[in-house]
Design a protein around this motif. Structure first.
Motif, PDB file in Angstrom:
ATOM      1  N   THR A 154       0.833  -1.208   0.000  1.00  0.00           N
ATOM      2  CA  THR A 154       0.000   0.000   0.000  1.00  0.00           C
ATOM      3  C   THR A 154       0.863   1.250   0.000  1.00  0.00           C
ATOM      4  OG1 THR A 154      -1.784  -1.150   1.167  1.00  0.00           O
ATOM      5  CG2 THR A 154      -1.784   1.255   1.272  1.00  0.00           C
ATOM      6  N   ALA A 157       2.497   1.815  -3.395  1.00  0.00           N
ATOM      7  CA  ALA A 157       1.532   2.324  -4.366  1.00  0.00           C
ATOM      8  C   ALA A 157       1.261   3.802  -4.134  1.00  0.00           C
ATOM      9  CB  ALA A 157       0.237   1.520  -4.281  1.00  0.00           C
ATOM     10  N   VAL A 164      -5.314   2.842  -4.124  1.00  0.00           N
ATOM     11  CA  VAL A 164      -5.265   1.474  -3.613  1.00  0.00           C
ATOM     12  C   VAL A 164      -6.664   0.977  -3.246  1.00  0.00           C
ATOM     13  CG1 VAL A 164      -4.352  -0.053  -1.821  1.00  0.00           C
ATOM     14  CG2 VAL A 164      -2.939   1.815  -2.724  1.00  0.00           C
ATOM     15  N   ALA A 203      -7.377   4.264   1.720  1.00  0.00           N
ATOM     16  CA  ALA A 203      -7.574   3.296   0.644  1.00  0.00           C
ATOM     17  C   ALA A 203      -9.045   2.902   0.587  1.00  0.00           C
ATOM     18  CB  ALA A 203      -6.700   2.059   0.881  1.00  0.00           C
TER      19      ALA A 203
END
Length: 252
Positions: A154, A157, A164, A203
């Motif tokens: 995560t 990213a 995400v 996210a």
């Protein structure tokens, strides 16, 4: 010369036989077959399986304007999506890229994250992982180890501007290749952490579990032949949920 005792010790430590899908019968004396040994040697030579998508990544065109690229990143559940069910296409009309590899754990996925996700320059990534860690495919993994790997993916990213989506692990009451591990409560606990963590870091949480649970922590027979991997009916439930989560993530 093949060091059979060494390979057998490696199997015990890493669980590569099941992870590589090599759980067929051994020889009468209990030794692995030639095919199993070859598969294990291949797995040990490229543990994260970086070679699997290297050529595909090299020929993948750059994303086009107005058509966000999304990488679906995971294990066999992602790997089989759109490939093994009546020749169906993976999200037709979308720049959605399948980068699942059967048998993989979050540790393996973390190693190949830059090559198979970041370098493809997606707008978003859908991460579906953790059930093989619970199965012990590459050795015992504590909840903290699984969480750390998911956190790292995560963070990588987000550091690269990729939205995400963290997907819940699908229900499973047992693993055919590793029976007796009682995964259902472990999956529920991991999903609880995933939902909380997604909220904490901004996210998007994708809840497959609630739509597919048989009420006892397993997959119903109508959605899976083996209690772990979805069939066409299972993927038909997952697809709109994934699409909804992707659009929510892209809108953040």
């Amino acid at each position: 010369m093949i060091d059979t005792p060494l390979i057998r010790r490696s199997l015990l430590v890493l669980g590569l036989l099941g992870a590589a899908g090599l759980s067929g019968p051994a020889l009468a004396d209990g030794q692995p077959t030639v095919e199993q040994v070859a598969g294990m040697q291949k797995q040990l030579a490229d543990w994260p399986q970086l070679a699997r998508y290297r050529a595909d990544n090299a020929t993948l065109p750059a994303p086009t304007a107005g058509k966000p690229r999304v990488v679906f990143y995971g294990d066999s559940i992602t790997d089989a999506w759109g490939r093994n069910h009546n020749g169906s296409v993976f999200f037709p009309g979308k720049d959605y890229v399948n980068r699942g590899i059967s048998g993989q754990t979050t540790a393996q996925m973390l190693v190949r994250f830059r090559q198979d996700v970041i370098d493809l320059k997606p707008a978003a990534v859908v991460i579906l992982a953790g059930t093989n860690d619970i199965a012990g495919n590459t050795g015992e993994a504590t909840p903290a180890m699984i969480e750390d790997n998911l956190r790292s993916m995560t963070e990588l990213a987000k550091a690269n501007g990729i939205k995400v989506v963290l997907a819940s692990v699908l229900p499973a009451s047992d693993y055919p290749w590793r029976p007796g591990r009682e995964p259902a409560p472990k999956i529920r606990a991991l999903n609880g952490w995933l939902q909380q963590y997604a909220s904490q870091v901004g996210a998007t949480y994708l809840d497959y579990y609630s739509a597919m649970d048989d009420g006892q922590g397993g997959l119903p027979k109508r959605l899976s032949a083996d209690g772990v991997h979805p069939n066409a009916a299972g993927y038909a439930i997952m697809a709109p949920l994934a699409e909804q989560a992707v659009q929510a993530a892209l809108a953040r």
